[in-house]
Write a protein that holds these residues in place. Structure first.
Motif, PDB file in Angstrom:
ATOM      1  N   UNK A   1      74.832 -40.894  79.178  1.00 52.11           N
ATOM      2  CA  UNK A   1      75.018 -39.579  79.896  1.00 52.11           C
ATOM      3  C   UNK A   1      73.919 -39.522  80.942  1.00 52.11           C
ATOM      4  N   UNK A   2      72.653 -40.210  80.719  1.00 51.85           N
ATOM      5  CA  UNK A   2      71.907 -40.211  81.831  1.00 51.85           C
ATOM      6  C   UNK A   2      72.293 -40.956  83.006  1.00 51.85           C
ATOM      7  N   UNK A   3      72.977 -42.059  82.745  1.00 49.75           N
ATOM      8  CA  UNK A   3      73.773 -42.778  83.783  1.00 49.75           C
ATOM      9  C   UNK A   3      74.652 -41.908  84.614  1.00 49.75           C
ATOM     10  N   UNK A   4      75.481 -41.084  83.810  1.00 49.36           N
ATOM     11  CA  UNK A   4      76.373 -40.308  84.620  1.00 49.36           C
ATOM     12  C   UNK A   4      75.742 -39.211  85.466  1.00 49.36           C
ATOM     13  N   UNK A   5      74.693 -38.423  84.827  1.00 45.58           N
ATOM     14  CA  UNK A   5      73.691 -37.699  85.590  1.00 45.58           C
ATOM     15  C   UNK A   5      73.339 -38.248  86.845  1.00 45.58           C
ATOM     16  N   UNK A   6      72.821 -39.809  86.898  1.00 45.64           N
ATOM     17  CA  UNK A   6      72.113 -40.297  87.805  1.00 45.64           C
ATOM     18  C   UNK A   6      73.222 -40.651  88.955  1.00 45.64           C
ATOM     19  N   UNK A   7      74.359 -40.856  88.447  1.00 44.01           N
ATOM     20  CA  UNK A   7      75.377 -41.461  89.635  1.00 44.01           C
ATOM     21  C   UNK A   7      76.054 -39.989  90.145  1.00 44.01           C
ATOM     22  N   UNK A   8      75.704 -38.972  89.423  1.00 38.30           N
ATOM     23  CA  UNK A   8      76.086 -37.710  90.181  1.00 38.30           C
ATOM     24  C   UNK A   8      75.184 -37.247  91.368  1.00 38.30           C
ATOM     25  N   UNK A   9      74.149 -37.980  91.337  1.00 36.52           N
ATOM     26  CA  UNK A   9      73.077 -37.637  92.585  1.00 36.52           C
ATOM     27  C   UNK A   9      71.873 -37.149  91.947  1.00 36.52           C
ATOM     28  N   UNK A  10      71.635 -36.878  90.740  1.00 39.06           N
ATOM     29  CA  UNK A  10      70.355 -36.420  90.461  1.00 39.06           C
ATOM     30  C   UNK A  10      69.267 -37.274  90.899  1.00 39.06           C
ATOM     31  N   UNK A  11      68.089 -36.504  91.358  1.00 41.04           N
ATOM     32  CA  UNK A  11      66.850 -37.335  91.662  1.00 41.04           C
ATOM     33  C   UNK A  11      66.138 -37.508  90.459  1.00 41.04           C
ATOM     34  N   UNK A  12      66.203 -36.114  89.668  1.00 39.75           N
ATOM     35  CA  UNK A  12      65.226 -36.208  88.476  1.00 39.75           C
ATOM     36  C   UNK A  12      66.176 -35.848  87.501  1.00 39.75           C
ATOM     37  N   UNK A  13      66.050 -36.394  86.015  1.00 44.05           N
ATOM     38  CA  UNK A  13      66.705 -36.092  84.655  1.00 44.05           C
ATOM     39  C   UNK A  13      65.493 -35.897  83.982  1.00 44.05           C
ATOM     40  N   UNK A  14      65.670 -34.657  83.281  1.00 44.21           N
ATOM     41  CA  UNK A  14      64.744 -34.103  82.512  1.00 44.21           C
ATOM     42  C   UNK A  14      65.369 -34.277  80.954  1.00 44.21           C
TER      43      UNK A  14
END
Lengths: 305, 305
Positions: B129-142
């Motif tokens: 899930x963090x990988x999906x959020x990262x690929x979607x352009x997130x600079x920060x994932x909490x």
């Protein structure tokens, strides 16, 4: 080192051979462990009694009382898994020394191991050691853990009968973990029933069990000073069946197989410079590569990779 | 289902594609998960900020404050891992709904998943899930967990920066788990510093860190009502480096590889009637048989075994 002589010693019930074998299983790596276990694997027929519960409920005292009572019905050994917490280290050690002195006077073999020694492989080592104790002629093996987390629940899978000990007057933390503990218990023991709140503790556990469709699970209040109700506890332990040959028995052997396979691949991966593969390929693709192409090179010992 | 269209949606930052992909990763099995992850694996470059600590210290409030402040420096997403305890279920849900409403007003995507959904594979799903959020352009994932056991520590391995939150006036349980928590924390946050005991809480953590040779680890007291010291927290998060490409980064990818291999063999073993092998042979011998002879038949999907 002559492993054959050592395993002959185990089978003859020789305490020095048992102690030496346990130390070898703990410290000497896969090949020696496998040689010991494979030689004794089919011997023995013990009932493994798991004892778990939060710190402070009186597990050590209960075991000091229970082991001699079981010894009237067969040979008893005790294996205690010590918690790694630096905060409780001192008091645990004192308990262990008293317990060991108490039991050895009565001819009961006891061994304690630390849960800090192993990274993830604790259940496997615990199984190895119970196997040695079983092959040495034990009819009952008492297996104690501190009951504070998932690793203790994993260890309890090794037991034929899991006894959960609680005491009256414990706080909300116990409520919070109860759901996990309720599932694994075959017998619930409320220790210190002379204390205030014991009626409600028993009632509370009884109701939780009934809600979980565990209506026939015994809840036994005991007093470890007067010995009250220990006869009921012993009778319940004696009448419960062993798991040998049933689904739960094979499940715990599967755990040992899986830990062996896990260790193999973990070492294997560390030896193939997996980092460089992960620059171009995702971990699922790399896992598939390892499982297909690389697996043909398999050799235990991880040397020729 | 068109996975290519879906992963194009992820890469474009489309919220519906992100939400749909996360649901697929959670529910649709290995093949679809692998297809999604392998398509987006090389995209994105997020800093993952882990937030962990015991219940009641104010993690949700802290995240509700922190996320908008980080959003001034880049795109922020929040992933919360909910505890499975039936005792705290209701209150957690209420918190989540308020938090999600609060964050979505500010254009911050939030998703929560339950830690009960997964048997042992929670860290792997969290990574997906963090990988999906990262690929979607997130600079920060909490990434938030409740901080109550080994599984939370495993999840924190996914974070680039692990923030441990504590509050003044917590009891002995915290003392007991502190040794585990002290090791994983990159930043320590003492919330509710208006409360009595906050000076000693900060001093206590500072001393424990110094004893563990973590002298440069920041300990930051914050007040989530007035916002006091949040600037210091944000500055510390901004200046800490990402792990991408270093040892810790590869360690977390190894975890994903190992979980994939573990799942494969666990299913494989269930399909070979291992019980019958274990009557004659010990589990180590059976593990070696599986790793050598059987491994050539490997095929993902476990169907043709």
């Amino acid at each position: 080192m002559n492993i054959e002589k050592l395993t002959d010693g185990i089978l003859a019930g020789d305490y020095r051979s048992i102690a030496r074998s346990i130390s070898l299983v703990e410290n000497s790596g896969y090949e020696i462990k496998k040689e010991i276990i494979s030689r004794i694997y089919k011997n023995g027929n013990a009932k493994i009694i798991g004892i778990t519960g939060p710190p402070g409920v009186g597990k050590s005292t209960l075991i000091s009382n229970l082991a001699p009572l079981l010894a009237e019905h067969g040979k008893v050994s005790v294996l205690a898994i010590d918690p790694a917490s630096p905060f409780s280290g001192g008091s645990i050690l004192g308990n262990r020394i008293r317990m060991q002195a108490n039991l050895s006077e009565k001819g009961i073999y006891m061994r304690s191991i630390s849960n800090r020694l192993y990274n993830g492989g604790l259940s496997e080592y615990t199984w190895d050691i119970t196997k040695i104790l079983e092959a040495s002629g034990s009819d009952f093996i008492i297996l104690e853990t501190v009951g504070s987390g998932q690793s203790d629940i994993d260890i309890m899978n090794i037991a034929d009968i899991t006894c959960v000990i609680l005491a009256p007057g414990l706080g909300d933390e116990i409520q919070a973990i109860k759901s996990g503990i309720m599932e694994i218990g075959d017998i619930f023991i409320i220790n210190k029933i002379d204390r205030e709140g014991s009626y409600f503790a028993i009632k509370d556990i009884r109701e939780s069990l009934n809600m979980s469709n565990k209506i026939s699970t015994p809840v036994i209040g005991v007093n470890s000073i007067t010995g009250e109700n220990y006869d009921e506890l012993v009778n319940n332990i004696l009448k419960m069946e062993k798991k040998k040959g049933n689904d739960k028995y094979y499940k715990k052997l599967k755990m040992v197989i899986m830990e062996t396979i896990y260790d193999y691949y973990s070492n294997y991966i560390d030896n193939i410079n997996y980092g460089s593969r992960l620059i171009e390929r995702d971990p699922y693709t790399v896992a598939e590569e390892i499982l297909t192409r690389d697996s043909k090179k398999w050799k235990m010992g991880y040397n020729e990779l």
